[in-house]
Design an enzyme around this catalytic site. Structure first.
Site, PDB file in Angstrom:
ATOM      1  N   HIS A   1       0.828  -1.198   0.000  1.00 49.40           N
ATOM      2  CA  HIS A   1       0.000   0.000   0.000  1.00 49.40           C
ATOM      3  C   HIS A   1       0.870   1.259   0.000  1.00 49.40           C
ATOM      4  O   HIS A   1       0.568   2.240  -0.675  1.00 49.40           O
ATOM      5  CB  HIS A   1      -0.923  -0.047   1.222  1.00 49.40           C
ATOM      6  CG  HIS A   1      -1.692   1.200   1.461  1.00 49.40           C
ATOM      7  ND1 HIS A   1      -1.329   2.125   2.416  1.00 49.40           N
ATOM      8  CD2 HIS A   1      -2.792   1.708   0.855  1.00 49.40           C
ATOM      9  CE1 HIS A   1      -2.183   3.127   2.399  1.00 49.40           C
ATOM     10  NE2 HIS A   1      -3.080   2.908   1.464  1.00 49.40           N
TER      11      HIS A   1
ATOM     12  N   GLU B   1       2.123   1.844  -3.422  1.00 45.63           N
ATOM     13  CA  GLU B   1       1.038   2.390  -4.255  1.00 45.63           C
ATOM     14  C   GLU B   1       0.969   3.920  -4.108  1.00 45.63           C
ATOM     15  O   GLU B   1       0.838   4.650  -5.091  1.00 45.63           O
ATOM     16  CB  GLU B   1      -0.286   1.741  -3.848  1.00 45.63           C
ATOM     17  CG  GLU B   1      -1.519   2.316  -4.534  1.00 45.63           C
ATOM     18  CD  GLU B   1      -2.574   2.767  -3.535  1.00 45.63           C
ATOM     19  OE1 GLU B   1      -2.806   3.984  -3.437  1.00 45.63           O
ATOM     20  OE2 GLU B   1      -3.149   1.904  -2.831  1.00 45.63           O
ATOM     21  N   HIS B   2       1.082   4.399  -2.867  1.00 39.54           N
ATOM     22  CA  HIS B   2       1.065   5.853  -2.655  1.00 39.54           C
ATOM     23  C   HIS B   2       2.224   6.532  -3.390  1.00 39.54           C
ATOM     24  O   HIS B   2       2.067   7.596  -3.968  1.00 39.54           O
ATOM     25  CB  HIS B   2       1.187   6.165  -1.149  1.00 39.54           C
ATOM     26  CG  HIS B   2      -0.131   6.254  -0.446  1.00 39.54           C
ATOM     27  ND1 HIS B   2      -0.541   7.388   0.199  1.00 39.54           N
ATOM     28  CD2 HIS B   2      -1.124   5.361  -0.304  1.00 39.54           C
ATOM     29  CE1 HIS B   2      -1.732   7.174   0.739  1.00 39.54           C
ATOM     30  NE2 HIS B   2      -2.105   5.954   0.457  1.00 39.54           N
TER      31      HIS B   2
ATOM     32  N   GLU C   1      -4.373   7.961   7.310  1.00 47.34           N
ATOM     33  CA  GLU C   1      -5.268   7.013   6.617  1.00 47.34           C
ATOM     34  C   GLU C   1      -5.551   5.824   7.541  1.00 47.34           C
ATOM     35  O   GLU C   1      -6.690   5.366   7.660  1.00 47.34           O
ATOM     36  CB  GLU C   1      -4.628   6.544   5.300  1.00 47.34           C
ATOM     37  CG  GLU C   1      -5.534   5.623   4.501  1.00 47.34           C
ATOM     38  CD  GLU C   1      -4.941   5.210   3.149  1.00 47.34           C
ATOM     39  OE1 GLU C   1      -3.803   5.614   2.846  1.00 47.34           O
ATOM     40  OE2 GLU C   1      -5.634   4.488   2.415  1.00 47.34           O
TER      41      GLU C   1
END
Lengths: 449, 432
Positions: free
Chosen positions: B68, B71-72, B143
């Protein structure tokens, strides 16, 4: 300016029905959306129970299971309803969609017209023939009250809800589209039946059809589903009933069990749909927090790493701008200050030409592709129609492309902070020197000047 | 280039497929009636990939949440924020990380080929620095904090940790503030090189532009690049068939109690049509029981024990498979008793051929409906490719599905020892 390209062909039918048709072969489905109009008043809660009760059964499909089984048989057709609000207008919204006749291998349009008509006008009855079953009303009222109570479970939604409740406390807009929890709990069975009766007999209605449907078929759909009878359409009142702005900025803090604090800020603007400056406000919002090219995302999230989620949205009927950010509560003052600094920058026209270009492109991309989704198309048309503005994507795109930095700055100067709401775990310093700490209770305190 | 075309005559759609020299597989559906173009590029690399090994090296253990995190960072390019670059070309972009894959996508209203080139450049050219990696930790930290406050998310992972003893599907996709703290640019670069390899990846696009626009752009963009050795997915977990815990309870800041019932299923190791058949039969079974007309759901709704938000889901990949049902209720213990009893009956008595037929009919419409939206078509194609199937396999399997197969599936899924129940009760003082 290019020729206006009406998205929908419109016709006024007897008894207060406006028919809007957008014919296209792009979709595998036909979508019918129905909007019934009423004022956002004390009758809101009773009306909001109605779509839930209607889903429980019709004259020929008298229970939930028969309704759903019939939808399954019709190749997974969908039919449902809910309550929404636009400014001070309460809109009951029903949506039906089904695959095209070619894919189904049978004519579904007439069948769906009959189905939708029966769903709205001929609900399941009690043993004595009274429409809307008592048991269904009681259960659905309870479930709607539970839903109103459970709003606290979604902390982001709850913060927005409390901000609006505080900011618009003396305006009809403060009422949620499902009504207030206490109002729902106080409803009688008779209240809900009366609300249905009133909707059926008096509410002005819009019917939107999108799909491979020619005008003649659309009229036939309308005639089959519509029970014009002795309808006397009532005035649903204005969509905008005036504004009661706070005398400055209020800061309200509330405690809940949250790990992340929710900062919600409410602003007012005099620009509403129909105002010639509305396109400039749209570009303003794209530059503020409406898109990932906006200043809130770029500065507060990407430069300062203060949050993951930050955005601004405009309520175009009422003239409100909401900012939402999920932050660490110790960053409240910094985030609050930075957000207002971005607004100040926009007011001063501190926008690079490249930023301007990106913001316009983001909006134009949305407008160009709105035709590709039936829901977006109808949503666009409904919001404009009820504000007396023609739903014209081309004209709006032309207006957006012509917005200048000066126009954005002018729009930004109409945007005035009204109320700040912070949902946090612990007490933390506020931006206001006299920020009152309240628990579940709004208080007025002078905030940032 | 190895090209082929799949036809779906019922829907009147052509799906063009191409395998490139670089190893990338791409699918294109041309939709002249639409303004929007949409493309999704996916790698079968997600949160369950917790190790990295290339060639003869020994495997390195990866920190939770790194897929993740990567991905950012992919959306930060040497020319600036990818969101801006897409916006300048009339597009908006996004990305998602799931248990088993990472997807990058855009929807554009003009300059489709330019946006597609940008997507490929963005995903294949990683630009990470000490500074931009450090900066991301604050953002992802928020997040994670946001999801920690989401009761649905908490309950879902409560279910997964009750079902699974070892499989990394039990770990939160974003990791924790502690697990991402040590992530640096070198780690991201080596993961990127190993897992974002065209031979492992798939692109699906839907556009009004001619099919060649997609294929030519890919060829031009990837033709000149060189890639090293890809990593192969290695998830070697000895996960027992039974649930790790039969029951778990938690307190959450919610107004009403919530219940979640999880079912740990046999993973469809072979993937492909075996996996598709398993997913389809399970989806039909669960729809018969818990869909809008479901025989277990409806009576519970009519009694007021559940509301319309009661939901049901199923997810399968080669190394895991599980179902989840649940929602809000006033009386979680009573609901649990009812559900367990009804499920035992359903497993014993089975679902009728009529019900299977009805749900199959509905599926025909649901499938057709997906072709309304460029996003849905592209994501469907990606999903099929990652599984190792096509939309034609889907149609064949759907029409071949018989009640007996659905019922066999149900008996396997509902084995009592593989169930877990999680109940969340309101923490005192949580609600107003």
């Amino acid at each position: 300016m290019p020729d206006s390209d009406p998205l929908f062909t419109c016709e006024e039918l007897e008894g207060g029905l406006r028919l809007h048709v957008h014919r296209t072969r792009a979709f595998k489905t036909v979508t019918a959306q129905i909007a019934l109009h009423a004022p956002l008043d004390e009758g809101t809660a009773a009306r909001a129970v109605v779509p839930r009760v209607l889903a429980r059964g019709t004259r020929t499909l008298p229970d939930l299971r028969s309704v759903q089984v019939e939808l399954d048989r019709l190749f997974g057709a969908a039919l449902s309803g809910d309550a929404r609000k636009f400014g001070e207008r309460h809109v009951l919204h029903f949506r039906a969609s089904w695959v095209t006749d070619r894919l189904a291998g049978m004519p579904l349009l007439d069948r769906m017209a009959d189905f939708v008509g029966e769903y709205l006008f001929e609900p399941a009855v009690d043993d004595d023939g009274t429409p809307l079953r008592t048991r269904d009303i009681e259960q659905e009222r309870k479930m709607l009250a539970d839903e109103a109570a459970a709003i606290i479970d979604d902390k982001g939604r709850y913060a927005r809800f409390r901000l609006i409740e505080t900011m618009c406390s003396s305006e009809a807009y403060a009422r949620p589209a499902i009504g207030r929890r206490a109002e729902i709990e106080a409803l009688t069975v008779g209240d809900v039946r009366d609300a249905w009766q009133e909707l059926v007999e008096q509410a002005p209605m819009d019917l939107f059809l999108v799909g491979d449907v020619e005008m003649a078929s659309a009229r036939r759909f309308a005639q089959r589903f519509w029970r014009a009878g002795n309808r006397r359409p009532a005035d649903p009142g204005p969509t905008f009933a005036g504004a009661v702005p706070g005398d400055g900025a209020r800061t309200v803090r509330e405690h809940a069990r949250v790990g992340q604090a929710k900062l919600d800020m409410g602003f007012r603007t005099s620009i509403r749909l129909g105002d010639p400056r509305a396109p400039a406000l749209a570009v303003f919002n794209a530059l503020f927090g409406g898109t990932p090219v906006g200043k809130l995302f770029k500065i507060v999230r990407e430069r300062e790493s203060l949050c993951y989620s930050i955005s601004s949205v405009v309520e175009r009927t009422k003239g409100l701008v909401f900012v939402h950010a999920g932050i660490d509560e110790t960053d409240f003052t910094r985030a609050h200050t930075l957000i207002l600094e971005q607004l100040d920058a926009l007011r001063a026209g501190e926008v690079a030409e490249t930023e301007m270009e990106l913001a316009r492109e983001m909006i134009l991309t949305g407008l160009r592709t709105a035709r590709d989704a039936p829901g977006l198309l109808i949503g666009f048309a409904l919001e404009r129609t009820l504000n007396g503005v023609a739903p014209d994507l081309e004209r709006l795109a032309t207006a957006i492309a012509a917005v200048t930095i000066d126009d954005v700055a002018e729009a930004a100067r109409t945007v005035q902070l009204d109320t700040v709401f912070l949902l946090a775990e612990e007490e933390a310093p506020t931006a206001s020197s006299a920020g009152n700490d309240t628990s579940n209770e709004a208080s007025d305190a002078k905030g940032r000047a | 280039m190895n090209r082929s075309v799949l036809l779906d005559p019922a829907l009147d759609e052509e799906i063009h497929r191409c395998e490139f020299a670089s190893g990338l597989t791409a699918y294109v559906v041309r939709k002249p009636g639409f303004t929007k173009s949409y493309a999704a590029l996916a790698a079968p690399y997600g949160s369950i990939d917790t190790t990295l090994r290339r060639g003869g090296e020994t495997a390195t253990l990866l920190p939770d949440g790194v897929a993740h995190f990567l991905e950012h960072k992919v959306f930060e390019t040497k020319d600036g924020d990818a969101f801006d670059l897409f916006a300048a070309r009339g597009a908006s972009a996004n990305a998602y990380t799931s248990f088993s894959s990472t997807r990058y996508l855009f929807g554009s209203s003009r300059d489709y080929a330019g946006n597609l080139r940008l997507l490929l450049d963005t995903v294949f050219d990683l630009f990470v620095t000490d500074e931009n990696v450090e900066k991301e930790k604050g953002i992802i930290g928020q997040e994670i904090a946001m999801y920690d406050d989401d009761p649905d998310w908490r309950l879902y992972f409560g279910g997964l940790t009750a079902l699974y003893a070892h499989h990394p599907v039990r770990i939160d996709i974003a990791g924790t503030a502690a697990t991402i703290a040590g992530i640096g640019p070198d780690l991201l670069r080596s993961i990127h090189a190993a897992y974002y390899h065209p031979r492992r990846m798939v692109l699906a696009a839907v556009s009004p532009d001619p099919v060649e626009a997609t294929f030519d752009t890919i060829e031009q963009s990837l033709g000149g690049r060189s890639f090293g050795e890809p990593a192969e997915r290695e998830i070697d977990v000895d996960e027992p068939r039974a649930a790790a815990q039969a029951e778990a309870r938690m307190e959450l800041p919610v107004a009403r109690p919530r219940l979640l019932l999880g079912f740990k299923d046999v993973p469809p190791k072979a993937g492909g049509r075996v996996q598709l058949r398993q997913e389809l039969a399970t989806a039909v079974a669960l729809d018969c029981l818990f869909g809008n007309s479901g025989s277990i759901f409806l009576p519970l709704y009519e009694e007021g024990l559940v509301d319309e938000h009661f939901s049901c889901s199923y997810e399968a990949d080669r190394t895991y498979a599980f179902g989840m049902i649940g929602g809000e209720t006033d009386d979680p213990d009573r609901l649990r008793g009812r559900l367990e009893g009804d499920l035992d009956c359903a497993a014993r008595d089975g679902i009728s051929a009529d019900d299977v037929e009805r749900v199959r009919n509905k599926e025909v419409g649901v499938y057709a409906r997906a072709f309304n939206a460029p996003e849905a078509i592209a994501n469907l194609l990606v999903q099929h490719h990652l599984r190792g199937t096509t939309v034609i396999d889907y149609r064949e399997e759907l029409f071949a599905l018989e009640a007996e197969a659905v019922n066999a599936r149900l008996r396997e899924l509902l084995q009592p020892a593989s169930r877990a129940c999680v109940i969340a009760t309101p923490r005192s003082g949580a609600a107003s």
